[in-house]
Design a protein around this motif. Structure first.
Motif, PDB file in Angstrom:
ATOM      1  N   GLU A 290       0.804  -1.217   0.000  1.00  0.00           N
ATOM      2  CA  GLU A 290       0.000   0.000   0.000  1.00  0.00           C
ATOM      3  C   GLU A 290       0.836   1.265   0.000  1.00  0.00           C
ATOM      4  O   GLU A 290       0.340   2.345  -0.342  1.00  0.00           O
ATOM      5  N   THR A 291       2.105   1.169   0.380  1.00  0.00           N
ATOM      6  CA  THR A 291       2.960   2.347   0.456  1.00  0.00           C
ATOM      7  C   THR A 291       4.350   1.993  -0.056  1.00  0.00           C
ATOM      8  O   THR A 291       4.753   0.819  -0.038  1.00  0.00           O
ATOM      9  N   GLU A 294       7.244  -0.989   1.113  1.00  0.00           N
ATOM     10  CA  GLU A 294       6.557  -2.201   1.563  1.00  0.00           C
ATOM     11  C   GLU A 294       6.557  -3.221   0.413  1.00  0.00           C
ATOM     12  O   GLU A 294       6.393  -2.851  -0.747  1.00  0.00           O
ATOM     13  N   ARG A 307       8.829  -4.790   5.258  1.00  0.00           N
ATOM     14  CA  ARG A 307       9.005  -3.340   5.208  1.00  0.00           C
ATOM     15  C   ARG A 307      10.475  -3.033   5.424  1.00  0.00           C
ATOM     16  O   ARG A 307      11.067  -3.457   6.408  1.00  0.00           O
ATOM     17  N   ASP A 322      11.580   1.601  -4.994  1.00  0.00           N
ATOM     18  CA  ASP A 322      11.323   0.288  -4.400  1.00  0.00           C
ATOM     19  C   ASP A 322      12.037  -0.833  -5.147  1.00  0.00           C
ATOM     20  O   ASP A 322      12.535  -1.782  -4.531  1.00  0.00           O
ATOM     21  N   HIS A 374       5.179  -2.131  -4.581  1.00  0.00           N
ATOM     22  CA  HIS A 374       4.347  -0.940  -4.748  1.00  0.00           C
ATOM     23  C   HIS A 374       4.721  -0.301  -6.081  1.00  0.00           C
ATOM     24  O   HIS A 374       5.901  -0.231  -6.434  1.00  0.00           O
ATOM     25  N   ARG A 377       6.005   5.658  -8.728  1.00  0.00           N
ATOM     26  CA  ARG A 377       5.164   6.829  -8.930  1.00  0.00           C
ATOM     27  C   ARG A 377       5.706   7.685 -10.082  1.00  0.00           C
ATOM     28  O   ARG A 377       6.915   7.728 -10.312  1.00  0.00           O
TER      29      ARG A 377
END
Length: 412
Positions: A290-291, A294, A307, A322, A374, A377
């Motif tokens: 979710e973030t 993670e 995490r 990530d 994740h 972005r």
């Protein structure tokens, strides 16, 4: 030379878009393309993947394959399936996939801006793939695969594009993957001029997908420039086919990893090593992170949530991704995979296939473990490009995909 400019698109005749449009050439292998184009004589796959029109086993980079692409393009023109607009326009292009919707601009983008890094990259390219796209452009005298670009925040561009969709579209088709592709022609001269002016004020555009296509366009332009004694800089080959979306609308899905073995470790040894760098938590359902920071871990029929420990997150825009955190803190030091581009012990699974695909690959015995990530972005991608750096392999999976064949750029 302006950053973007309108062009006279080659596009499906009215009512023919659904017969023509096809997935991007590089998301299908030859067998998949052959199956998808079966009984579809006007599918753009006959142009973008012309090896499907030969017996199995043909080399996809053979000269006759590129010649066949040109023949198929001429056939579609002669049959009236494809037609070219009478003058340069911009085009509004809306993609709808489930509840996700994005609206962008079809335009040609400046090769000079690409060469000067105003159109920014974030990936390395492979010479063999560049060579393939160069040969395709030369054979067709056209660019048929659009480069997916993103523009930074620009509310007036967003508003202008939205206004152009008030009327009926020129093409509206649903692909085999249930994505709706809708195209409007922007004919108003004042709107065209204003869009050009607004883009000129932007500091940069960002390549999301299509690094090989843009690199190939640059190489073709350089070659034609040298052989054109009357070169002015305004030639069509000085621009490349693009679809440009606002960065905030674009959707990057997770790009997950599956690993063939535990690098000689027992399960207990492996988990002990992981716990040195990650907080490990048991999970009773598939883990979709979710973030950032993670990760999901699946092996031996069980999911765990990982995490990364905060002190292991650097400030560098590439190292803090990530995909980098997982590679540098687990896949390389624990599983021994230091070159994910070439190591056959690792494979990559686009998020469009879902977490169940990760379970299937492990439960079948093909792979030993899987990691869910994740999504990267858009802001992270842009930060990497602004820093002049390169993202790790398989960092982004954009959905929905553009359609090949909806608009092509002829090099006059």
């Amino acid at each position: 030379m302006s950053l973007i400019r309108p062009f006279a698109a080659l596009r499906p005749a009215p009512g023919r878009a659904e017969d023509v449009i096809a997935p991007p050439y590089d998301v299908l292998d030859t067998d998949e393309a052959r199956t998808l184009a079966a009984n579809r004589p006007w599918s753009f796959l006959h142009i973008s993947k012309p090896e499907i029109d030969f017996a199995p086993g043909i080399a996809p980079y053979a000269p006759e394959v590129y010649a066949k692409a040109a023949d198929n393009l001429r056939r579609m023109l002669d049959s009236g399936i494809l037609k070219r607009d009478e003058q340069p326009f911009y085009y509004a292009y809306r993609l709808v996939m489930g509840e996700h919707e994005q609206l962008g601009l079809v335009a040609t983008a400046s090769v000079a801006a690409y060469d000067a890094n105003r159109i920014r990259k974030h990936e390395f390219t492979r010479p063999d793939k560049e060579d393939d796209r160069v040969r395709q452009i030369v054979a067709l005298n056209a660019q048929t695969g659009p480069v997916l670009l993103a523009y930074p925040e620009a509310p007036e561009i967003d508003r202008l594009l939205a206004e152009t969709t008030d009327g009926p579209p020129e093409a509206d088709a649903v692909s085999e993957s249930d994505v709706r592709h809708t195209l409007w022609v922007i004919r108003d001269p004042g709107t065209i001029t204003r869009i050009t002016e607004l883009f000129e004020t932007l500091p940069a555009l960002y390549i999301a997908d299509g690094h090989h296509r843009s690199a190939a366009a640059s190489r073709v332009a350089a070659s034609r420039r040298q052989s054109d004694p009357g070169h002015t800089g305004n030639e069509s080959y000085e621009y490349f086919l693009s679809v440009i979306f606002p960065h905030w609308q674009m959707r990057i899905m997770d790009y997950n990893r599956v690993i063939r073995d535990l690098n000689g470790l027992s399960e207990a040894e492996f988990l002990q090593r992981v716990a040195e760098r990650f907080a490990v938590e048991e999970a009773d359902s598939p883990v979709k992170p979710e973030t950032p920071g993670e990760f999901g871990l699946y092996f031996s029929g069980r999911w765990r949530k990982l995490r990364i420990k905060p002190d292991l997150i650097p400030t560098d825009p590439v190292a803090r991704l990530d995909v980098s955190l997982l590679q540098h803190n687990l896949i390389a030091p624990i599983l021994g995979i230091t070159d994910p581009r070439r190591d056959r012990r690792i494979d990559f699974v686009g998020g469009i296939r879902g977490l169940r695909e990760l379970e299937r690959r492990v439960d079948s015995g093909e792979m030993a473990l899987a990691f869910s990530l994740h999504p990267t972005r858009m802001e992270d991608l842009m930060a990497v490009a602004d820093a002049g750096k390169v993202m790790p392999p398989k960092s982004t999976w954009f959905e929905p995909k553009l359609a090949d064949g909806l608009a092509s750029h002829v090099l006059d």
